[in-house]
Each structure stands twice: as C-alpha cells, then as structure tokens.
Design a protein around this motif. Structure first.
Motif: not given
Lengths: 405, 405
Positions: B130-131, B127-128, B140, B123-124
């Motif tokens: 590229v991801v 926030f990047i 997900t 989940t963290f």
C-alpha cells in the motif's frame, strides 16, 4: 478511534509479517540508516565544511536518493549521478564562459535559453527506450545540475566553487553508498534474477502437475494452493527486465562475470511465461471437466498424468541447469526422451479413442441411422478432454522448443 | 568515426520518429522547459532571495524532480513532497527541541539515533504494497528533509529558518509544476487509462479476427501485422496499474469525477489480458494447421469465422461502451446473442463432424477391421482443428463472463 487503532495494528502486523518473510528488506532499511549515519558523522566531524552548510548537504541527499535495494540499482544510480553531474557541470561552465564573453546584456538570455533547450531535449530523450532503460536517472540529474550550476553562476559568481563542491560531495555520497551496499549483506540484482528464474520454472512445473492431477480428481488442499503458482509468472516481465538492467551494472561477484549473459535469463523468462499462458488456458478446462464421460477420462488418465509428470520433470531439470549454470547434463536428454515418449503415448491413446467411442455400436451394428446417432454423442463430449490433451502436448512442444536455448 | 556518426544518426532518427509518432512526448519536454524557465525568472527577479543562494535552489530542484508526464503523476509527487516535507520538518523541530533541553553532550547522539531509526523504518515501510503504491516518493522525501533539517539544526543553529525556507521554496516549485502540467496541454493519467483500455480491447478483437482468418488461409500482409496486436496486451498490467494509481490523485476533469471508479478499468484490463492469453495459445495452433484435412477445415470454416467475428464484435461493442461510459446499450445484447448463436452453430458443426469423418466407411461398410482403420485416422487429424474450435468457444465464454462487469 478504536477502528483507527485496529487498522494501525493490522498495518503493523502486515509490516511485521513482511519483515519475517524476507528479513533482507529489513536489513536494507538498516543499511540505509548506517549509510546516513556515516554521512552525518562526516558532516559533524569535518572542519572542512565549516560554514558551508548548504554544500555538505549534497552528500546527505545523494545517500538518500541513490541508495537502492540491490547493488546493481545503487551502482546504476551512482554512476548515472556522477557522470551526469560531471557532464552538466562542464557544459554549464563552457556555456557560461561563452555567455560571459558576449555582451553583459545577453548573458541571462543565453543562459535561460540554454536551460530551456537542454531541459526540453533531455526530458524528451527520456522517452527513447534505450535511454529510459539505462540513463533515465542520469537525465534528471543532468537537468538538475545544469540548472543549478548555471543559475548560481549568474547569481553568486562563484560558479566554479559550486560546481566543484557539488561534484566532490556527490562523490563522497556515492562512494559511501556503494561501499555500504556492497559490503554489508549485499543483495545482487544478478543473483536475485538467477534465483528468480528457476524458482518461477519450478512454480510452473508444480502448477502443471497440480492442474492435471486436479483435472482427474486427485486434488488435496495443498495442491489447490500451488496450482495458482503460475499466476505470478504471468506478469513477471517487468521485474525481470528491471533486474536484468541492474545486473548489467554489477561487477563480477560469486559465479557471475562482468559480462554474464543476462539477456539469456530474459529469454528463459519469456519461455516460461509462454508455458504459463498455456497453463492459464489449461486451467479453464476445469469448467467442462464434468461433461466428459468417466470411461474416456480413465482411458486417457495415465497418459496425461505421465505427460504432465515428464514435462514438469523437464522444466525442473532445466531449472537445475539454470541454477547450477552447467552447460548441459546427461539427465536432461533422458528426461526429454521421456517427455517425447509420453507425448507419443498420449497420441496413441488418442488414436485408440475412436475404438472406445464406437464400441457401443460394434455390438449393435444393425441399422445405419443408429450408428451415426451413437457415434455423434461421444465426440462432442470428448472434445473438452481432447483439447485438454492437446494443450498438454502443446506445452510439451513449447518446452522442447525452448530447449534449444 | 563513420560508424559512430551513423549510429548517432540512427539514434536521432529514432528520436525524431518517436516525436512524430506521439507529439505529446515532445510537448512534455517543452513543458518542463517552460516550468524551469519560470522558476529561473523567479530566481533572477526576486530581491527576496538575494544572498540566500542555496535556498531558492530548492524550487528549481523541486521542478526538475517532481515534473511528470501525466497530471496525476505530477500531483502525486507534489502532494507527497509537500506533506512529507511538512511532517519531517515538524518532527525534526520537535525532536530537536527535546534534544536541546537535555544535556548538550547527548544532543548529537539523540539526533543521530533518531535519524537512524526513522530512516530505517521509513525505508522498510516502502516495501509494504500500500505504501509503495501511494507514498513511495513521500517516504524518500521524508527521510531527506528530516536529515537535512536536523543536521542543519545541529550545525548552523538556524533550524527554523532552514525548515521555513525549504517548505516555502518547495511550495513555490510544486505550485508552478501543478499549474504548468494542468494548464498547458494537460495529459491526464485518467483519460490515458480511459483510452488505453478500449484500444487494447480493439487490438484483441482484431487479433482474434486475423488469427482465425489466417488459420483458414485468408491472410494478407496487413492482417499478419495486426495479428501481433494481442502481444502488447499480455504485459500491460504494470502500466495500467501505474496509471490507475496516478489517476486517483487527479481532480475532476472532463467526464471524470474525483472518485471515478478507476479500479473497474483494472478489472476490464484483467479480463482482456485473459482473452489475450487464450489468443496466444490459439496462435500456436498455426503450427499444426497443415495436418488438418481440407474437407474438415471447409466444414468448420464458416462456423469458426462466424464465431470469431461475433466474438470480436462483442469485444468491440464493449470497448465502445467503456469509452463512451454508457451503462449498457441495446446493441450489446444483440451482439452477445449473436455470439451465443455462433457458439451453438459451431457446436452443431462439431457434432455433425463424425458424420463427415465416417463417411468413407459408409460407402464401404463391408468389414469391421477397415472401419476402425478408417475412423481412427481422421480423429487424430481432426484434433488440432477441434482444439482450435474449442479455444474459440473458450474465448467466447470468457468474454461472456466478463460481461457481468
């Protein structure tokens, strides 16, 4: 291999920086973990679900799919999911009832056609702006639940069971999500928006100051950096709208009531974007700043600096008004007065500009041909400066317009 | 009740207009319906799934969740879903294997902690940037599959079965989606982007023309309407980026290869947005247009009109180059030359402006006090006009810069 390792290292470093920069993102990850753990416990503990296997899974799925960064986002998805599931469940039961009372031969056709029609219509309705903003997720879930329930109905003949289980597990999942997102370090879309707007306004104020300072050569490294601040305001529309949309779903929290006028934030956001557009144009004046004679620059410098400082003061004051939610303050009137005076001052300086420009010919004033020759040159050189100044005035007037709020 | 009916009616009318305006949206709805029908047939026909009940449902779910408006969007979701499911499935099997070889007591703890850690980390990582752009959906699905497989493993002890069924049904669902979206009236994100960019450029060109025409009073109703065209370019960044992201996933189609340089479209989009910012500022000059004396307006009118026409010609020509994907054309050089000449012409006209302004005092030329009096007034009145003209020149130079491409 070494390249791969360094790239992985860079990636991890970036992720680490992101986490340090905004620990709430890390906390969000942990919150999802906690919610999932709870659902799993539910799954482990309850003898109720013994043997059902496939059904308690819906609770897990709900948690994974519904959990969003902000409370508003989670609530939006939860409520959409619950209502869409209910609606689709009842509709599927109703149509199944109709179909089962018709000839057995027609049953699959009725169900198939109803799925086709409903799915097509719902998907199309997602393109309608109002629906898209508020019920997009609900539409997807509606189609999903309707097809699941009606297909199981035909196949396994325990339709009511399926519908009931799906609804109850989804309610368990959504409740867990809502509780986790609201009780553990809640991130309200409303307060995010409430902080974002003044922050953007401050950025614009700083950019404006730095822009004018840089134009007159008072720049240092830091100012060059904060000069770019307006750029992230230029494209802030989408995120502001998403946040305002989510904020409508949130209950009263902190200083915000349930029917807090979130739309006004969008209006303020729009006005600050308009200022940002102007600053963008203003910053392109840098290219031509060296063409302007020093004397003219000196002449207008103090007035321009004054105007930019008073304008940015107005923006900063507005930002404080927005963030403290006071109706109006005495200070704002003073600051706006200041800005108006600064505009007048700059206009006066512009008025007296011809004196300055024509001065050389005052001393000569011998033949007419030279006169036009002398006065011509300066005007073209003055143009960049003049348009710079008039852009400043335009920014001031835009700020003033938005004062009406 | 009547109010409700009229509102419903308005809503339906709006939906109808939307469908007439862009029938592809309607077709998209029908396509989803077709794909769902196919999956349902699969569900009805196959004796293979007899009794499994809960498992074939994954195929239906996949279709509903994965089917997107553009081919690129569908492919992005499909590939993400497949890879994430595989990865999560294998990982869950591996960790389950490790857990089952440890003491039976620890097994639930190992599984629980692994779910917590993986879910939080994934989940963290969303926030990047590229991801987020390329693998958000995959993340997900990864969490979802991992928790489902590992939970079923603990509970029902037919873990391999669950993993295998989930993967196979998902593959069936994704294949169906890909086939439907690529074969029935495909909507390629790439060609959407390819049409959007020139269309936006044309809109800007038209806006520019109308803006200048309106400034000089040559406005009719139609032009006032197309004057607003630049506004939808201002906030086009988000949609352009989404489309470019989706376009990367698409295979070669039409004139586009697999590695078509989609990023260049974003660059062009950025430049046209910069022009739009300028036009936004330009359009605010309308407020002050009545202050400018008619004589000066007349003097600059032809040059301004020329410049706007030649600038918009350049934009239009660039739009054709983009949409035909020719490397460069002879015509573009001619048009750019035209624009440069128009800039020079306008600059010359600006240069000769002082003559015009000072004219009254040429006839008098008696006392010095009047001279400054006479020359002062016009300059301030000229300022709006001058800044209007210099904004036009700025737009031209921005267009020229972006010519480097």
């Amino acid at each position: 291999v070494i390249q791969f390792v360094t790239r992985m290292w860079m990636f991890l470093k970036k992720a680490w920086d992101l986490g340090v920069d905004d620990p709430r993102k890390l906390i969000h990850g942990l919150k999802l973990g906690v919610a999932l753990m709870f659902v799993s416990f539910f799954y482990y503990m309850r003898p109720l679900y013994d043997g059902v296997g496939g059904s308690a899974i819906w609770a897990v799925m709900t948690v994974v799919l519904v959990f969003e960064y902000t409370v508003g986002g989670t609530l939006y998805k939860c409520l959409n999911r619950i209502f869409a599931t209910f609606l689709a469940g009842f509709l599927a039961l109703g149509i199944h009832w109709i179909a089962s009372h018709s000839s057995h031969k027609f049953e699959p056709y009725i169900m198939g056609i109803s799925i086709f029609v409903l799915a097509s219509a719902t998907t199309f309705s997602k393109f309608i702006p109002v629906v898209k903003a508020r019920f997009e997720y609900g539409c997807t879930i509606f189609i999903l639940t309707y097809s699941l329930v009606s297909l199981s109905g035909y196949r396994v003949d325990h339709l009511l069971n399926v519908a009931h289980e799906r609804v109850s597990t989804i309610i368990i999942g959504t409740c867990l999500c809502i509780i986790t997102s609201m009780l553990i370090f809640p991130i309200w879309a409303g307060s995010e928006l409430h902080h974002l707007i003044p922050r953007n306004m401050d950025k614009i104020a700083k950019s404006l100051d730095c822009c004018v300072a840089e134009y007159f050569g008072h720049n240092d490294e830091e100012s060059t950096k904060s000069l770019q601040g307006y750029k992230c305001v230029l494209n802030s529309k989408a995120s502001e709208e998403t946040m305002a949309n989510f904020a409508r779903w949130e209950p009263a929290h902190g200083n915000f009531n349930f029917r807090h006028p979130w739309k006004n934030y969008l209006k303020i956001g729009m006005s600050s974007r308009r200022c940002a557009y102007c600053i963008e144009t203003l910053s392109s004046c840098f290219d031509s700043k060296n063409q302007v004679p020093e004397s003219i620059k000196k002449h207008l410098e103090s007035a321009c600096m004054n105007l930019s400082i008073s304008s940015s003061n107005v923006i900063k004051e507005l930002a404080t008004i927005v963030s403290t939610m006071t109706r109006s303050s005495v200070k704002i009137n003073v600051v706006v007065e200041d800005m108006k005076n600064a505009v007048l001052e700059l206009q006066n300086d512009l008025k007296s500009l011809p004196d300055l420009v024509i001065q050389p010919h005052d001393q000569k004033d011998k033949n007419e041909a030279i006169l036009s020759d002398v006065t011509i040159m300066p005007l073209l050189e003055v143009i960049p400066m003049v348009s710079f100044a008039s852009l400043l005035i335009e920014i001031a007037s835009r700020i003033e317009e938005d004062m009406v709020n």
